[in-house]
Enzyme design. Structure first.
Site, PDB file in Angstrom:
ATOM      1  N   HIS A 177       0.821  -1.230   0.000  1.00 27.44           N
ATOM      2  CA  HIS A 177       0.000   0.000   0.000  1.00 27.44           C
ATOM      3  C   HIS A 177       0.847   1.269   0.000  1.00 27.44           C
ATOM      4  O   HIS A 177       0.299   2.371  -0.179  1.00 27.44           O
ATOM      5  CB  HIS A 177      -0.939   0.041   1.210  1.00 27.44           C
ATOM      6  CG  HIS A 177      -1.948  -1.054   1.240  1.00 27.44           C
ATOM      7  ND1 HIS A 177      -2.819  -1.297   0.199  1.00 27.44           N
ATOM      8  CD2 HIS A 177      -2.230  -1.992   2.183  1.00 27.44           C
ATOM      9  CE1 HIS A 177      -3.586  -2.328   0.512  1.00 27.44           C
ATOM     10  NE2 HIS A 177      -3.254  -2.773   1.695  1.00 27.44           N
TER      11      HIS A 177
ATOM     12  N   ASP B  88      -2.598 -10.862  -2.129  1.00 24.10           N
ATOM     13  CA  ASP B  88      -3.150 -10.313  -0.885  1.00 24.10           C
ATOM     14  C   ASP B  88      -4.631  -9.976  -1.104  1.00 24.10           C
ATOM     15  O   ASP B  88      -5.049  -9.678  -2.222  1.00 24.10           O
ATOM     16  CB  ASP B  88      -2.370  -9.041  -0.527  1.00 24.10           C
ATOM     17  CG  ASP B  88      -2.659  -8.524   0.878  1.00 24.10           C
ATOM     18  OD1 ASP B  88      -1.853  -8.800   1.779  1.00 24.10           O
ATOM     19  OD2 ASP B  88      -3.688  -7.845   1.054  1.00 24.10           O
TER      20      ASP B  88
ATOM     21  N   HIS C 193      -6.159  -7.411  -0.219  1.00 27.30           N
ATOM     22  CA  HIS C 193      -6.313  -5.984  -0.533  1.00 27.30           C
ATOM     23  C   HIS C 193      -5.574  -5.651  -1.829  1.00 27.30           C
ATOM     24  O   HIS C 193      -4.480  -6.173  -2.064  1.00 27.30           O
ATOM     25  CB  HIS C 193      -5.727  -5.136   0.606  1.00 27.30           C
ATOM     26  CG  HIS C 193      -6.315  -5.437   1.951  1.00 27.30           C
ATOM     27  ND1 HIS C 193      -5.716  -6.298   2.848  1.00 27.30           N
ATOM     28  CD2 HIS C 193      -7.458  -5.008   2.527  1.00 27.30           C
ATOM     29  CE1 HIS C 193      -6.474  -6.370   3.943  1.00 27.30           C
ATOM     30  NE2 HIS C 193      -7.538  -5.600   3.767  1.00 27.30           N
TER      31      HIS C 193
ATOM     32  N   ASP D  17      -4.095 -12.868   3.666  1.00 22.99           N
ATOM     33  CA  ASP D  17      -5.327 -12.446   4.336  1.00 22.99           C
ATOM     34  C   ASP D  17      -6.588 -12.735   3.532  1.00 22.99           C
ATOM     35  O   ASP D  17      -7.696 -12.414   3.974  1.00 22.99           O
ATOM     36  CB  ASP D  17      -5.257 -10.957   4.736  1.00 22.99           C
ATOM     37  CG  ASP D  17      -4.636 -10.081   3.670  1.00 22.99           C
ATOM     38  OD1 ASP D  17      -4.397 -10.567   2.550  1.00 22.99           O
ATOM     39  OD2 ASP D  17      -4.371  -8.892   3.968  1.00 22.99           O
TER      40      ASP D  17
HETATM   41 ZN   LIG Z   1      -3.851  -7.270   2.920  1.00 21.26          ZN
END
Ligand SMILES: [Zn+2]
Length: 314
Positions: free
Chosen positions: A131, A168, A170, A249
């Site tokens: 991120h 991931d 996200h 995740d």
């Molecule tokens: Zn993540």
């Protein structure tokens, strides 16, 4: 090492255990000890070659992040207590060194694999990176570790084409911001959508192979995305190095989000991507830990990922 297996490096550093963002923060030091515990329990750990992560240099960081940003992070590091960089991301007195170790692990892993001293490398480090934008910390991330690996491969080893694989849960918005329209990088990702950070679906650049998955999607939808979208694009791109943004995740047991991947999915996707690396990149793979917050599922999933990278039977 067992005959026929491949040398896989395991890069980590004790400094990564000292970075803490608050008592109840899910991105916590125990994540790394859970990984170590499962590697030992599974017997995989004894086949890995351990390395200590060095501190990344300003030159290595500056290939991704403006030096003013690196300076601002150094200046933000507290001598005591905790400072928040964004609502989710904080630094304690050890966080700067942890972040420099995580980025340094990316550099060392790339060097080991590009020099042929290891076939592949897994970096068990925190803070994660995907991120982190060029000039902005975000979502538990300070420096973009996979981006630092990819740029190091290009500038120190002359690698023209790096594939970044991000599974991931996200979307890796920072990595996308850094590499969109960069002809040296192809990024293939799956992520829950709509979900934090609410990016990756609005007209992505042609070098972004983004496959959003709806809440509740599991093995079937994930494997379809990999086979139908990722693999053809990766085979067309012919990467000379594969770098994983390895977040775990999306596991069904991880309540950070709502995808339903299994332990076996992490072995499977690693096998698929290893096929790409074997076909085009001499098998060279570097993997950087991103998310994964259910300690048991994280440890078990890393075992599956690393086991396949190392060519060890299940
Ligand atoms: Zn993540």
């Amino acid at each position: 090492m067992i005959r026929g297996t491949m040398a896989t490096a395991f890069v980590t550093h004790a400094d990564c255990l000292k970075h803490e963002m608050g008592a109840y923060h899910p991105e916590r030091p125990e994540r790394l000890t859970a990984i170590e515990d499962q590697l030992i329990a599974s017997g995989i750990g004894q086949h890995l070659v351990r390395y200590e992560a060095p501190l990344a240099t300003d030159e290595e960081l500056a290939r991704v992040h403006p030096l003013e940003y690196v300076r601002a992070i150094r200046d933000a590091a507290p001598e005591e207590g905790t400072v928040h960089l964004d609502p989710d991301t904080a630094m304690n007195p050890h966080s700067l060194r942890a972040a420099l170790r995580a980025a340094g692990a990316a550099v060392l892993a790339t060097d080991l694999v590009m020099r042929g001293e290891a076939d592949s490398a897994f970096c068990s480090v925190r803070p994660p990176g995907h991120h982190a934008c060029r000039a902005r910390p975000m979502g538990f991330c300070i420096f973009n570790n996979v981006a630092i690996a990819a740029r190091h491969a290009r500038h120190a080893h002359g690698v023209e084409r790096v594939a970044i694989i991000d599974f991931d849960v996200h979307h890796g918005n920072g990595t996308e911001e850094i590499f969109q329209n960069d002809p040296h990088v192809l990024m293939a990702s799956t992520f829950q959508h709509p979900f934090y950070p609410y990016s990756g679906t609005d007209d992505p650049a042609p070098n972004m192979v983004n496959v959003p998955l709806a809440a509740g999607a599991g093995s079937r939808q994930f494997r379809e995305a990999v086979l139908e979208s990722w693999i053809p694009a990766l085979d067309g791109f012919k990467p000379q190095l594969v770098v994983f943004s390895a977040g775990f995740d999306a596991h069904a047991e991880d309540d950070m989000a709502m995808l339903r991947f299994s332990d076996a999915d992490y072995a499977w996707v690693t096998q698929q991507v290893k096929g790409v690396a074997d076909r085009h990149a001499g098998g060279r793979m570097v993997s950087m830990l991103e998310g994964g917050y259910s300690l048991s599922a994280l440890g078990r999933s890393v075992v599956q990922h690393v086991r396949v990278m190392a060519g060890l039977a299940g």
